[in-house]
Write a protein that holds these residues in place. Sequence first.
Motif, PDB file in Angstrom:
ATOM      1  N   SER A  60       0.973  -1.064  -0.288  1.00  0.00           N
ATOM      2  CA  SER A  60      -0.066  -0.200   0.436  1.00  0.00           C
ATOM      3  C   SER A  60       1.426   1.408   0.059  1.00  0.00           C
ATOM      4  O   SER A  60       1.814   1.076   0.113  1.00  0.00           O
ATOM      5  CB  SER A  60      -1.084   0.497   1.150  1.00  0.00           C
ATOM      6  OG  SER A  60      -0.314  -0.256   2.080  1.00  0.00           O
ATOM      7  N   PRO A  61       0.559   2.163  -0.621  1.00  0.00           N
ATOM      8  CA  PRO A  61       1.923   3.371  -0.093  1.00  0.00           C
ATOM      9  C   PRO A  61       1.229   3.966   1.098  1.00  0.00           C
ATOM     10  O   PRO A  61       2.734   5.186   1.040  1.00  0.00           O
ATOM     11  CB  PRO A  61       0.618   4.323  -1.099  1.00  0.00           C
ATOM     12  CG  PRO A  61      -0.714   3.439  -2.009  1.00  0.00           C
ATOM     13  CD  PRO A  61      -1.026   2.751  -0.761  1.00  0.00           C
ATOM     14  N   GLY A 107       2.556   5.791  -4.444  1.00  0.00           N
ATOM     15  CA  GLY A 107       1.678   6.081  -5.372  1.00  0.00           C
ATOM     16  C   GLY A 107       1.776   6.565  -6.994  1.00  0.00           C
ATOM     17  O   GLY A 107       0.925   4.922  -7.400  1.00  0.00           O
ATOM     18  N   PRO A 108       2.492   6.499  -7.474  1.00  0.00           N
ATOM     19  CA  PRO A 108       2.798   6.742  -8.504  1.00  0.00           C
ATOM     20  C   PRO A 108       3.620   5.453  -9.423  1.00  0.00           C
ATOM     21  O   PRO A 108       3.458   5.558 -10.563  1.00  0.00           O
ATOM     22  CB  PRO A 108       4.117   7.872  -9.184  1.00  0.00           C
ATOM     23  CG  PRO A 108       2.970   8.887  -7.758  1.00  0.00           C
ATOM     24  CD  PRO A 108       3.045   8.115  -6.894  1.00  0.00           C
ATOM     25  N   LEU A 161       3.730   2.207  -7.684  1.00  0.00           N
ATOM     26  CA  LEU A 161       2.893   1.174  -7.798  1.00  0.00           C
ATOM     27  C   LEU A 161       1.501   1.018  -8.916  1.00  0.00           C
ATOM     28  O   LEU A 161       1.573   0.166  -9.534  1.00  0.00           O
ATOM     29  CB  LEU A 161       2.098   1.400  -6.201  1.00  0.00           C
ATOM     30  CG  LEU A 161       2.953   1.223  -5.093  1.00  0.00           C
ATOM     31  CD1 LEU A 161       2.012   0.797  -3.974  1.00  0.00           C
ATOM     32  CD2 LEU A 161       4.185  -0.187  -5.359  1.00  0.00           C
ATOM     33  N   ALA A 162       1.303   2.827  -9.408  1.00  0.00           N
ATOM     34  CA  ALA A 162      -0.212   2.646 -10.466  1.00  0.00           C
ATOM     35  C   ALA A 162       1.646   2.513 -12.097  1.00  0.00           C
ATOM     36  O   ALA A 162       0.770   1.532 -12.838  1.00  0.00           O
ATOM     37  CB  ALA A 162      -0.501   3.796 -10.612  1.00  0.00           C
ATOM     38  N   ARG A 163       2.069   2.888 -12.124  1.00  0.00           N
ATOM     39  CA  ARG A 163       3.050   2.091 -13.213  1.00  0.00           C
ATOM     40  C   ARG A 163       3.437   0.591 -13.135  1.00  0.00           C
ATOM     41  O   ARG A 163       3.484   0.577 -14.310  1.00  0.00           O
ATOM     42  CB  ARG A 163       4.454   3.637 -13.286  1.00  0.00           C
ATOM     43  CG  ARG A 163       4.717   3.098 -14.252  1.00  0.00           C
ATOM     44  CD  ARG A 163       5.989   4.336 -14.115  1.00  0.00           C
ATOM     45  NE  ARG A 163       7.279   3.210 -13.774  1.00  0.00           N
ATOM     46  CZ  ARG A 163       7.643   4.559 -12.389  1.00  0.00           C
ATOM     47  NH1 ARG A 163       7.519   4.987 -12.606  1.00  0.00           N
ATOM     48  NH2 ARG A 163       8.630   3.651 -12.376  1.00  0.00           N
ATOM     49  N   HIS A 164       4.045   0.772 -11.947  1.00  0.00           N
ATOM     50  CA  HIS A 164       4.562  -0.906 -12.012  1.00  0.00           C
ATOM     51  C   HIS A 164       3.761  -2.337 -12.029  1.00  0.00           C
ATOM     52  O   HIS A 164       3.851  -3.022 -12.657  1.00  0.00           O
ATOM     53  CB  HIS A 164       5.577  -1.273 -10.418  1.00  0.00           C
ATOM     54  CG  HIS A 164       5.888  -2.487 -10.499  1.00  0.00           C
ATOM     55  ND1 HIS A 164       7.224  -2.598 -11.433  1.00  0.00           N
ATOM     56  CD2 HIS A 164       5.947  -3.700 -10.481  1.00  0.00           C
ATOM     57  CE1 HIS A 164       8.169  -3.602 -11.247  1.00  0.00           C
ATOM     58  NE2 HIS A 164       7.132  -4.387 -10.637  1.00  0.00           N
ATOM     59  N   GLY A 178       0.284  -1.283 -12.684  1.00  0.00           N
ATOM     60  CA  GLY A 178      -1.348  -0.961 -13.397  1.00  0.00           C
ATOM     61  C   GLY A 178      -2.285  -0.450 -12.153  1.00  0.00           C
ATOM     62  O   GLY A 178      -2.644  -1.397 -11.787  1.00  0.00           O
ATOM     63  N   GLU A 179      -3.042  -0.029 -12.995  1.00  0.00           N
ATOM     64  CA  GLU A 179      -3.935   0.167 -11.972  1.00  0.00           C
ATOM     65  C   GLU A 179      -5.107  -0.117 -12.320  1.00  0.00           C
ATOM     66  O   GLU A 179      -5.862  -0.579 -11.416  1.00  0.00           O
ATOM     67  CB  GLU A 179      -4.697   1.459 -13.481  1.00  0.00           C
ATOM     68  CG  GLU A 179      -3.680   3.239 -12.950  1.00  0.00           C
ATOM     69  CD  GLU A 179      -3.972   4.125 -11.577  1.00  0.00           C
ATOM     70  OE1 GLU A 179      -4.513   3.115 -10.546  1.00  0.00           O
ATOM     71  OE2 GLU A 179      -3.664   4.884 -11.991  1.00  0.00           O
ATOM     72  N   ASP A 180      -5.269  -1.660 -13.201  1.00  0.00           N
ATOM     73  CA  ASP A 180      -6.557  -2.763 -12.706  1.00  0.00           C
ATOM     74  C   ASP A 180      -5.722  -3.806 -12.275  1.00  0.00           C
ATOM     75  O   ASP A 180      -6.441  -5.129 -12.421  1.00  0.00           O
ATOM     76  CB  ASP A 180      -6.895  -2.945 -14.733  1.00  0.00           C
ATOM     77  CG  ASP A 180      -5.500  -3.098 -15.749  1.00  0.00           C
ATOM     78  OD1 ASP A 180      -4.234  -3.457 -15.038  1.00  0.00           O
ATOM     79  OD2 ASP A 180      -5.959  -3.793 -16.835  1.00  0.00           O
ATOM     80  N   ARG A 235      -6.252  -6.999  -6.638  1.00  0.00           N
ATOM     81  CA  ARG A 235      -5.474  -7.766  -5.704  1.00  0.00           C
ATOM     82  C   ARG A 235      -6.323  -8.926  -4.963  1.00  0.00           C
ATOM     83  O   ARG A 235      -7.762  -8.989  -5.167  1.00  0.00           O
ATOM     84  CB  ARG A 235      -5.285  -6.511  -4.217  1.00  0.00           C
ATOM     85  CG  ARG A 235      -4.192  -5.867  -4.856  1.00  0.00           C
ATOM     86  CD  ARG A 235      -4.701  -4.141  -3.861  1.00  0.00           C
ATOM     87  NE  ARG A 235      -3.804  -3.327  -4.182  1.00  0.00           N
ATOM     88  CZ  ARG A 235      -2.750  -3.203  -2.924  1.00  0.00           C
ATOM     89  NH1 ARG A 235      -2.512  -4.469  -1.955  1.00  0.00           N
ATOM     90  NH2 ARG A 235      -2.145  -2.043  -3.525  1.00  0.00           N
TER      91      ARG A 235
END
Length: 650
Positions: free
Chosen positions: A65-66, A76-77, A79-82, A84-86, A89
Amino acid sequence: MALHFTDVEAALDHLLARLPAGLRVAAPLGLGKPHRLLNALYARVEADPSRPLHLYTALSLDPPSPGKGLQARFLGPFLARHFGEDFPRLAYVQAMKRDALPAHIEVEEFYLQSGALLDSAQTQRRYASLNYTHVAAALAARQVHLITQKVAREPGGDRLSFSCNTDLTADTVDAHLARGLPRPLLVAEIDPQLPWLGGSAVAPDGFFDVVIDPPGPHPSLFGLPRQPVGDADYAIGLYASTLVRDGGTLQIGIGALADALCHALVLRHTDNARYRQVLAALDPDLESHPAVRDSGGLGPFEVGLYGCSEMINEGFKRLVETGVIRRKVVDDAALMRRLADGTANLGDHARLERDGEYLHGAFYLGSPDFYAWLRDLPEVQCRAIGMRRIGEVNQLYGGDEGLERLQRRDARFFNSCMMATALGAAVSDALEDGRVVSGVGGQYNFVAMAHALPDARSVLMLRSTREAHGRSESNVRWNYGHATIPRHLRDLYVDEYGIADLRHASDEDCVVAMAGIADARWQAGLLDAAKAARKLRGDFAAPPRWQHNTPQRLGQSLAPFRRDGTLPDYPLGSDFTAVEQRLVRALAWLQASTATTSGKLRIAWQALTATPGRDDEALRRMDLHAGAGAGTWFQARLLGLALARTARDH
């Protein structure tokens, strides 16, 4: 013939109609879990107490978690990049972290994501302490109804590959049949991003009863972020690399210590002169160390190594690319025997080159770059990687022991532990209060195998100290209330201060060897405890050279090689951008410096009064370049101080 579905919910309808109300499900560890199917199953049974669910698995991977504050601004940025937003979990993991599993759902794991579930009572109660090789039998004892697995489909074909997890599925089916139990229902979920691996990774025709091929978009595979390698890690990897014999066999774990070991082996092979210079900076007399002289070497790999490891990871990629891993084996005991005694003919060598494999593993896990490497391997290299059952990789007995002994000559089994005692026991999986950090996995198997194979050695690697609650503690203990590896299986230990060879040693000799690689700050207490326990003669005095075991001296020894890039922060590549790598160093320094109340006050004062230069790129990455409000302003000051303190010339 397998039934095929494209819709996960429709497939689940079919499965639940065929299976009993009280459902016992098994899923592979790590990458092989079909997240969407497991999440759909959990959603169905969560609110329905009439359908009890028991899930048996391991290593349920969950992105971090961030957090809050500066950590959240960084993670935050990333984890979204590495991820993926989708990224889906696992729903049951989120519930376990909150101790919120319903009473009719139990999850039993035999290996945990390291440190992630220490505070989950539900997880700790249902943890099963098992050697990896015993899991299939344990699952048969539980009489599993359903096994789910993520698979790869052959490009342009219909065959399915176990790909990332050949470890337990087939063994579990066989264990059920051996007990006279019904064959579990086998369900495959195709993931087009999963690398196709052929050979022994290919599932037999008709193996799966149900195949699910969901439409896209397909979430990214779980990628392990590659961690920076510090001075202590590099020293451990360098010392460990001297214990490997050319023409031998290699098993390694995962993490910064394994990364450092792989980098050291590559350096030994590709730039041997520089490798020897680094070793001389650590210990000018290292080449004459009895363990190095008798069990290892410092020269390049003329023959090469054969890799046989439960997990194939990032390090093996680099070892294959640089030619360190290249000694091939075949599953033919007679041919392997002729190779061993020097009577192999030209036909034998031709077959070895054509059919041989130089890397065997039971599962793989790594970064997105690692998965891309597997996907894009030329066919000749792909054929040289054999994915095997865990019973074949992690042990000698139960299969063709004679063949495996011939293949695994001069084996070196490298694993990590958290702590070690002065008498040779290792603490790798749990704390003395019983809480589990990770699991035993294959460590015991490999340590035992090192004692069963001629000329094999077990090497347990550990950092000599740890930071806990703002203070340093020694990882070389007189005693500890939990042991993963008992002291009667003691062999080689390596930390940043050297090599301790405990095999066949008396207790007194073990104490002296372990104290000799302990941090200087804790040596006296260790020796006093040994004397009080009558394990060390009363007049023993520590040699003066032991006082060199300090972080400061280690840093000075490695500094030139850190500056010139011989020992880079990320030896196997990085998932962080250049500015993020600077931020990782800065945030780590800030966390260590503010671990105590006095540290927080000191750093806060320095941030308020210092005038460090601005790193505008880093501030922009953290969204602190034009922030408003006192809190944001102070975060920028703290970060600026940390960046200035951790700035490097390279």
